[in-house]
Design a protein around this motif. Structure first.
Motif, PDB file in Angstrom:
ATOM      1  N   SER A  12       0.808  -1.216   0.000  1.00  0.00           N
ATOM      2  CA  SER A  12       0.000   0.000   0.000  1.00  0.00           C
ATOM      3  C   SER A  12       0.842   1.268   0.000  1.00  0.00           C
ATOM      4  CB  SER A  12      -0.920  -0.010   1.221  1.00  0.00           C
ATOM      5  OG  SER A  12      -0.140  -0.116   2.380  1.00  0.00           O
ATOM      6  N   ASP A  13       2.189   1.147  -0.097  1.00  0.00           N
ATOM      7  CA  ASP A  13       2.939   2.401  -0.079  1.00  0.00           C
ATOM      8  C   ASP A  13       2.890   3.086  -1.444  1.00  0.00           C
ATOM      9  OD1 ASP A  13       6.498   1.547  -0.242  1.00  0.00           O
ATOM     10  OD2 ASP A  13       4.884   1.273  -1.672  1.00  0.00           O
ATOM     11  N   ARG A  14       3.319   4.327  -1.459  1.00  0.00           N
ATOM     12  CA  ARG A  14       3.090   5.166  -2.626  1.00  0.00           C
ATOM     13  C   ARG A  14       3.839   4.654  -3.857  1.00  0.00           C
ATOM     14  NH1 ARG A  14       4.136  11.301  -3.387  1.00  0.00           N
ATOM     15  NH2 ARG A  14       6.225  10.515  -3.024  1.00  0.00           N
ATOM     16  N   THR A  15       5.093   4.251  -3.654  1.00  0.00           N
ATOM     17  CA  THR A  15       5.882   3.774  -4.793  1.00  0.00           C
ATOM     18  C   THR A  15       5.227   2.566  -5.434  1.00  0.00           C
ATOM     19  OG1 THR A  15       7.752   4.392  -3.428  1.00  0.00           O
ATOM     20  CG2 THR A  15       8.235   3.268  -5.474  1.00  0.00           C
ATOM     21  N   ALA A  16       4.799   1.619  -4.584  1.00  0.00           N
ATOM     22  CA  ALA A  16       4.193   0.400  -5.122  1.00  0.00           C
ATOM     23  C   ALA A  16       2.904   0.742  -5.860  1.00  0.00           C
ATOM     24  CB  ALA A  16       3.919  -0.586  -3.993  1.00  0.00           C
ATOM     25  N   LYS A  17       2.138   1.682  -5.306  1.00  0.00           N
ATOM     26  CA  LYS A  17       0.873   2.058  -5.949  1.00  0.00           C
ATOM     27  C   LYS A  17       1.120   2.701  -7.310  1.00  0.00           C
ATOM     28  CE  LYS A  17      -2.424   2.607  -2.209  1.00  0.00           C
ATOM     29  NZ  LYS A  17      -2.835   3.541  -1.150  1.00  0.00           N
ATOM     30  N   THR A  18       2.091   3.626  -7.339  1.00  0.00           N
ATOM     31  CA  THR A  18       2.420   4.277  -8.609  1.00  0.00           C
ATOM     32  C   THR A  18       2.869   3.244  -9.620  1.00  0.00           C
ATOM     33  OG1 THR A  18       3.305   6.023  -7.218  1.00  0.00           O
ATOM     34  CG2 THR A  18       3.698   6.219  -9.575  1.00  0.00           C
ATOM     35  N   PHE A  19       3.754   2.363  -9.160  1.00  0.00           N
ATOM     36  CA  PHE A  19       4.305   1.339 -10.043  1.00  0.00           C
ATOM     37  C   PHE A  19       3.196   0.488 -10.629  1.00  0.00           C
ATOM     38  CE2 PHE A  19       5.977  -2.923 -10.811  1.00  0.00           C
ATOM     39  CZ  PHE A  19       7.047  -2.636 -11.623  1.00  0.00           C
TER      40      PHE A  19
ATOM     41  N   ILE B 254       0.847  -9.148 -13.723  1.00  0.00           N
ATOM     42  CA  ILE B 254       0.496  -9.438 -12.332  1.00  0.00           C
ATOM     43  C   ILE B 254       1.704 -10.022 -11.592  1.00  0.00           C
ATOM     44  CG2 ILE B 254      -0.926 -10.919 -10.846  1.00  0.00           C
ATOM     45  CD1 ILE B 254      -3.164 -10.540 -12.993  1.00  0.00           C
ATOM     46  N   SER B 255       2.425 -10.926 -12.248  1.00  0.00           N
ATOM     47  CA  SER B 255       3.616 -11.505 -11.619  1.00  0.00           C
ATOM     48  C   SER B 255       4.656 -10.432 -11.319  1.00  0.00           C
ATOM     49  CB  SER B 255       4.263 -12.552 -12.524  1.00  0.00           C
ATOM     50  OG  SER B 255       3.321 -13.499 -12.910  1.00  0.00           O
ATOM     51  N   LEU B 256       4.821  -9.526 -12.282  1.00  0.00           N
ATOM     52  CA  LEU B 256       5.803  -8.460 -12.095  1.00  0.00           C
ATOM     53  C   LEU B 256       5.405  -7.575 -10.910  1.00  0.00           C
ATOM     54  CD1 LEU B 256       8.313  -6.915 -13.019  1.00  0.00           C
ATOM     55  CD2 LEU B 256       6.900  -5.705 -14.674  1.00  0.00           C
ATOM     56  N   ALA B 257       4.111  -7.241 -10.848  1.00  0.00           N
ATOM     57  CA  ALA B 257       3.635  -6.404  -9.747  1.00  0.00           C
ATOM     58  C   ALA B 257       3.833  -7.123  -8.418  1.00  0.00           C
ATOM     59  CB  ALA B 257       2.168  -6.068  -9.951  1.00  0.00           C
ATOM     60  N   PHE B 258       3.503  -8.405  -8.406  1.00  0.00           N
ATOM     61  CA  PHE B 258       3.658  -9.187  -7.185  1.00  0.00           C
ATOM     62  C   PHE B 258       5.130  -9.227  -6.766  1.00  0.00           C
ATOM     63  CE2 PHE B 258       4.590 -13.282  -5.193  1.00  0.00           C
ATOM     64  CZ  PHE B 258       3.762 -13.220  -4.095  1.00  0.00           C
ATOM     65  N   ALA B 259       5.995  -9.490  -7.743  1.00  0.00           N
ATOM     66  CA  ALA B 259       7.427  -9.565  -7.443  1.00  0.00           C
ATOM     67  C   ALA B 259       7.940  -8.220  -6.951  1.00  0.00           C
ATOM     68  CB  ALA B 259       8.205  -9.996  -8.681  1.00  0.00           C
ATOM     69  N   PHE B 260       7.425  -7.148  -7.541  1.00  0.00           N
ATOM     70  CA  PHE B 260       7.857  -5.808  -7.131  1.00  0.00           C
ATOM     71  C   PHE B 260       7.494  -5.563  -5.666  1.00  0.00           C
ATOM     72  CE2 PHE B 260       7.310  -1.193  -6.738  1.00  0.00           C
ATOM     73  CZ  PHE B 260       8.535  -0.762  -7.219  1.00  0.00           C
ATOM     74  N   VAL B 261       6.256  -5.878  -5.322  1.00  0.00           N
ATOM     75  CA  VAL B 261       5.821  -5.678  -3.938  1.00  0.00           C
ATOM     76  C   VAL B 261       6.621  -6.579  -2.999  1.00  0.00           C
ATOM     77  CG1 VAL B 261       3.877  -5.890  -2.353  1.00  0.00           C
ATOM     78  CG2 VAL B 261       3.531  -4.921  -4.616  1.00  0.00           C
ATOM     79  N   LEU B 262       6.848  -7.801  -3.443  1.00  0.00           N
ATOM     80  CA  LEU B 262       7.640  -8.738  -2.641  1.00  0.00           C
ATOM     81  C   LEU B 262       9.039  -8.172  -2.375  1.00  0.00           C
ATOM     82  CD1 LEU B 262       7.345 -11.789  -1.628  1.00  0.00           C
ATOM     83  CD2 LEU B 262       8.804 -12.328  -3.568  1.00  0.00           C
ATOM     84  N   CYS B 263       9.661  -7.658  -3.435  1.00  0.00           N
ATOM     85  CA  CYS B 263      11.008  -7.102  -3.283  1.00  0.00           C
ATOM     86  C   CYS B 263      10.998  -5.858  -2.409  1.00  0.00           C
ATOM     87  CB  CYS B 263      11.617  -6.783  -4.640  1.00  0.00           C
ATOM     88  SG  CYS B 263      11.990  -8.243  -5.604  1.00  0.00           S
ATOM     89  N   ARG B 264       9.945  -5.046  -2.542  1.00  0.00           N
ATOM     90  CA  ARG B 264       9.835  -3.865  -1.678  1.00  0.00           C
ATOM     91  C   ARG B 264       9.725  -4.295  -0.221  1.00  0.00           C
ATOM     92  NH1 ARG B 264      10.377   1.451  -2.815  1.00  0.00           N
ATOM     93  NH2 ARG B 264       8.659   1.951  -1.443  1.00  0.00           N
TER      94      ARG B 264
ATOM     95  N   LEU C  67       8.081  -7.303 -20.268  1.00  0.00           N
ATOM     96  CA  LEU C  67       7.744  -7.409 -18.846  1.00  0.00           C
ATOM     97  C   LEU C  67       8.451  -8.611 -18.200  1.00  0.00           C
ATOM     98  CD1 LEU C  67       3.976  -6.398 -18.646  1.00  0.00           C
ATOM     99  CD2 LEU C  67       6.005  -4.982 -18.424  1.00  0.00           C
ATOM    100  N   CYS C  68       8.630  -9.681 -18.991  1.00  0.00           N
ATOM    101  CA  CYS C  68       9.407 -10.825 -18.478  1.00  0.00           C
ATOM    102  C   CYS C  68      10.839 -10.393 -18.188  1.00  0.00           C
ATOM    103  CB  CYS C  68       9.442 -11.959 -19.490  1.00  0.00           C
ATOM    104  SG  CYS C  68       7.877 -12.774 -19.692  1.00  0.00           S
ATOM    105  N   TYR C  69      11.412  -9.628 -19.132  1.00  0.00           N
ATOM    106  CA  TYR C  69      12.767  -9.128 -18.925  1.00  0.00           C
ATOM    107  C   TYR C  69      12.818  -8.222 -17.696  1.00  0.00           C
ATOM    108  CZ  TYR C  69      14.152 -10.782 -23.578  1.00  0.00           C
ATOM    109  OH  TYR C  69      14.453 -11.553 -24.664  1.00  0.00           O
ATOM    110  N   ALA C  70      11.760  -7.425 -17.525  1.00  0.00           N
ATOM    111  CA  ALA C  70      11.712  -6.521 -16.379  1.00  0.00           C
ATOM    112  C   ALA C  70      11.720  -7.319 -15.080  1.00  0.00           C
ATOM    113  CB  ALA C  70      10.471  -5.640 -16.460  1.00  0.00           C
ATOM    114  N   LEU C  71      10.978  -8.425 -15.080  1.00  0.00           N
ATOM    115  CA  LEU C  71      10.949  -9.273 -13.887  1.00  0.00           C
ATOM    116  C   LEU C  71      12.331  -9.865 -13.623  1.00  0.00           C
ATOM    117  CD1 LEU C  71       9.493 -10.742 -11.640  1.00  0.00           C
ATOM    118  CD2 LEU C  71       8.556 -12.337 -13.300  1.00  0.00           C
ATOM    119  N   LEU C  72      12.995 -10.263 -14.698  1.00  0.00           N
ATOM    120  CA  LEU C  72      14.347 -10.808 -14.564  1.00  0.00           C
ATOM    121  C   LEU C  72      15.301  -9.740 -14.030  1.00  0.00           C
ATOM    122  CD1 LEU C  72      16.433 -13.032 -15.105  1.00  0.00           C
ATOM    123  CD2 LEU C  72      16.523 -12.283 -17.482  1.00  0.00           C
TER     124      LEU C  72
END
Lengths: 281, 385
Positions: free
Chosen positions: B11-18, B217-227, B56-61
């Motif tokens: 729920s933080d701002r960076t994750a929401k923007t992303f 969705i995977s990328l977003a999930f991974a992003f939040v996970l990494c955050r 987006l796959c590359y972005a996840l990588l």
């Protein structure tokens, strides 16, 4: 002794194994045993050589529990090497190094030694430059240090106020959110002392704590170290004679990797061997 | 406030923007593809949908590499290996889905095995006709390899350039192994000619859009996970290991455990990226293990900016877009351009695009908005607060 003899020795009929008797074994292996009147650190016959040069040469020294001990000596006397041996960074070629009665420091890793209760402040202040002062202390805090624990842990109010207390103790409360890399040299020294304190160590090893400090800062550091002795055992390595005179009870002089003299500052300063080493060369 | 939980990271701002930007772009492309007829000017072709999915796959990588390089300081030059292994696990499932629709019409064996005169399926191919098993392997195989490799490397305190070299050797060795027909992964040609995934045809627009969505969705999930990971105490310890490893050891952290944890987590994310990549591009071959791929990956992260997470994503998308455009115009010059880009980034913007923007943001803001900024850490190294 032959195998048969040692077997007989182990299974002597006229005695009972320690663990069979209730209450005889007060300390289990792996626990620090350094009660009142005992020594907290035993260094015996330690030799360390680097390519034939003996940095430590049959060094034997004991530190009492709760003592504030100062160690002096000219450059290359082996002060830092001694610290390295105690903290597990360097393994001695021979000799024993025990923390309390039970913990053999020559067999423990750096991490185990830190966990057992030995905190070290390095000669060159090493703090985490991109973390704030607060975070530096948080990282050093006495707590479970496992990965999963770190992932799920949330700081309790108690821990937070403990960190703030320590920040106040080392005079960094106002700079708590400053990135440690931006602190002055003296402040970094203090931050590192604070980090060592957060580990709740039994034994503090403090390597040149006042390098780069102003007079007032030196005074405060002296008071801080003195207030720590008693509750903790403190070993200070320092060059500055005046500073040592102001804080020390017992002084050990190292020279060429072994103990040259030991006693109060006055005794040590009047020792002809010490005078020769310091003035004769 | 300080220690993030998964919920607070969400729920933080960076994750929401992303997530806003990511899902916005994905939805837009989807709608343009689905609503407008192919002859309309606003129509987005299935090719573009797949291309975006690939980016987006590359972005996840890149995100996975940023976690281990940006935050933990481990420069892995072999992350492509984990990506490829995840891809192979997915490819094996897709091969088994072909059934008897292959060229040889053999329901028991994939085409390349028939071609090699194999009489039965090797033991390690069993189970891959089940999606759940393949999904498990996508996580497990890269994770396990990273765990064993990392355990050996970090325990022996292999660091810096030596570690980079052995990761490079790892991916190179895997590439040579996968090139061999005897290994049973299709050799030189790899796995291809896929038909459908979970019963949906890979050729249909609907499936392509769904795959794009799944990737987003995977990328977003991974992003939040990494955050979450980087905002937790674990994240701060990892940063401490990067900056002063021996100090971290002296305050009681088993730094090798932390490195291993991050390395394994990162490898699993890379494996997921590979698994999403394969159905979209329709092929996986040993070329994916090529050391060059892993090095390109490092360039994406360096261009975007290390230790910010979103920097890696931006870098991956920008460089790959550049690659698409550039290889269309002058294919043979691409590697020179890539090399030049890496040198330029290293020399002129060591913190990448994100670092450059962050550095000049206060002045830009002042110039355009004529209000003072109250940013108290103007030169912050992109560390999440």
């Amino acid at each position: 002794m032959s195998a048969l003899d040692s077997l007989r020795e182990t299974f002597r009929r006229d005695q009972v194994f320690d663990f069979m008797r209730q209450g005889t074994r007060s300390v289990s292996p792996g626990q620090l045993d350094a009660g009142d009147g005992k020594n907290i650190l035993y260094l015996e016959d330690i030799t360390v050589s680097f390519d034939g040069f003996k940095a430590l040469n049959d060094l034997t020294m004991y530190i009492k529990t709760g003592e504030l001990r100062c160690i002096i000596g000219p450059n290359g006397a082996g002060k830092s090497t001694m610290m390295d041996v105690i903290t597990g960074k360097t393994r001695p070629d021979s000799g024993t190094c025990f923390f309390g009665q039970t913990l053999d420091l020559t067999r423990l890793s750096e991490t185990d030694i830190a966990t057992a209760g030995i905190g070290r402040k390095f000669q060159k202040p090493t703090v985490f430059p991109e973390h704030t002062a607060f975070e530096n202390l948080e990282l050093a805090m006495h707590d479970a240090k496992g990965t999963w624990h770190s992932l799920f842990t949330r700081m309790s109010g108690e821990q937070k106020s403990w960190i703030e207390e320590t920040l106040a103790q080392v005079g960094l409360l106002e700079d708590r959110d400053k990135v440690a890399g931006l602190l002055s040299h003296g402040q970094k020294q203090w931050l590192e002392i604070g980090m060592v304190l957060m580990q709740k160590p039994q034994l503090l090893l403090v390597d040149e704590p006042i390098a780069g400090m102003t007079r007032q800062e030196v005074e405060r550091t002296g008071q801080l170290l003195q207030s720590l002795a008693g509750k903790h055992s403190v070993v200070v390595v320092e060059h500055d004679m005046e500073f040592i005179r102001s804080i020390a009870s017992t002084v050990t002089v190292l020279h060429q990797g072994s103990v040259l003299a030991e006693g109060t500052m006055d005794q040590v300063q009047n020792d002809p061997k010490v005078i020769e080493v310091y003035l004769g060369e | 406030m300080r220690d993030s939980t998964f919920k607070s990271a969400l729920s933080d701002r960076t994750a929401k923007t992303f997530m806003g930007v990511l899902f916005g772009a994905t939805l837009l492309v989807t709608l343009l593809n689905q609503i407008f007829p192919p002859d309309s000017a606003l129509h987005v072709s299935a090719y573009t949908v797949t291309l975006l999915g690939k980016y987006l796959c590359y972005a996840l990588l890149a995100l996975a590499l940023d976690l281990v390089w940006g935050y933990c300081g481990i420069l892995s030059l072999g992350h492509g290996a984990f990506f490829a292994l995840g891809g192979y696990a997915m490819g094996m499932y897709l091969m088994r889905q072909i059934g008897d629709r292959g060229v040889y019409g053999n329901a028991e064996l994939p085409d390349f095995m028939v071609f090699l005169n194999w009489s039965e399926l090797p033991w390690y191919w069993h189970g891959f006709d089940q999606f759940w098993f393949a999904a498990l392997m996508i996580l497990l195989v890269p994770g396990l390899l990273a765990f064993v490799f990392g355990w050996l490397a970090f325990r022996s305190r292999v660091t810096g350039v030596y570690l980079s070299i052995i990761t490079q050797a790892l991916t190179y060795a895997l590439m040579l192994a996968f090139f061999r027909n005897e290994l049973g992964f299709g050799g030189n040609n790899g796995l291809t000619d896929f038909k459908d995934l979970l019963g949906f045809s890979l050729q249909s627009d609907g499936t392509r859009v769904a795959l794009l969505m799944a990737t987003a969705i995977s990328l977003a999930f991974a992003f939040v996970l990494c955050r979450w990971i980087t905002g937790s105490k674990l994240g701060r310890v990892v940063l401490a290991v990067r900056d002063a490893e021996s100090r971290a050891r002296f305050i009681g952290y088993r730094t090798e455990h932390y490195k291993l944890w991050v390395f394994t987590a990162s490898a699993i994310l890379a494996g997921i990226a590979g698994a999403l990549y394969v159905p979209q591009v329709g092929i996986i071959n040993p070329g994916e293990f090529s050391p060059l791929n892993s090095i390109e990956l490092v360039v994406w992260v360096a261009v975007g900016g290390r230790a910010t997470l979103y920097g890696a994503v931006i870098g991956a998308i920008l460089v790959n877009y550049g690659k698409t455009v550039f290889t269309g115009i002058m294919p043979e010059a691409w590697l020179f351009a890539l090399g030049g880009l890496f040198v330029a980034v290293t020399v002129f913007m060591p913190q990448g695009i994100v670092g450059l923007v962050e550095k000049h943001w206060p002045t830009l803001k002042q110039r355009f908005m004529k209000s003072d900024s109250n940013d108290d850490r103007p030169s912050a190294q992109g560390e999440p607060s």
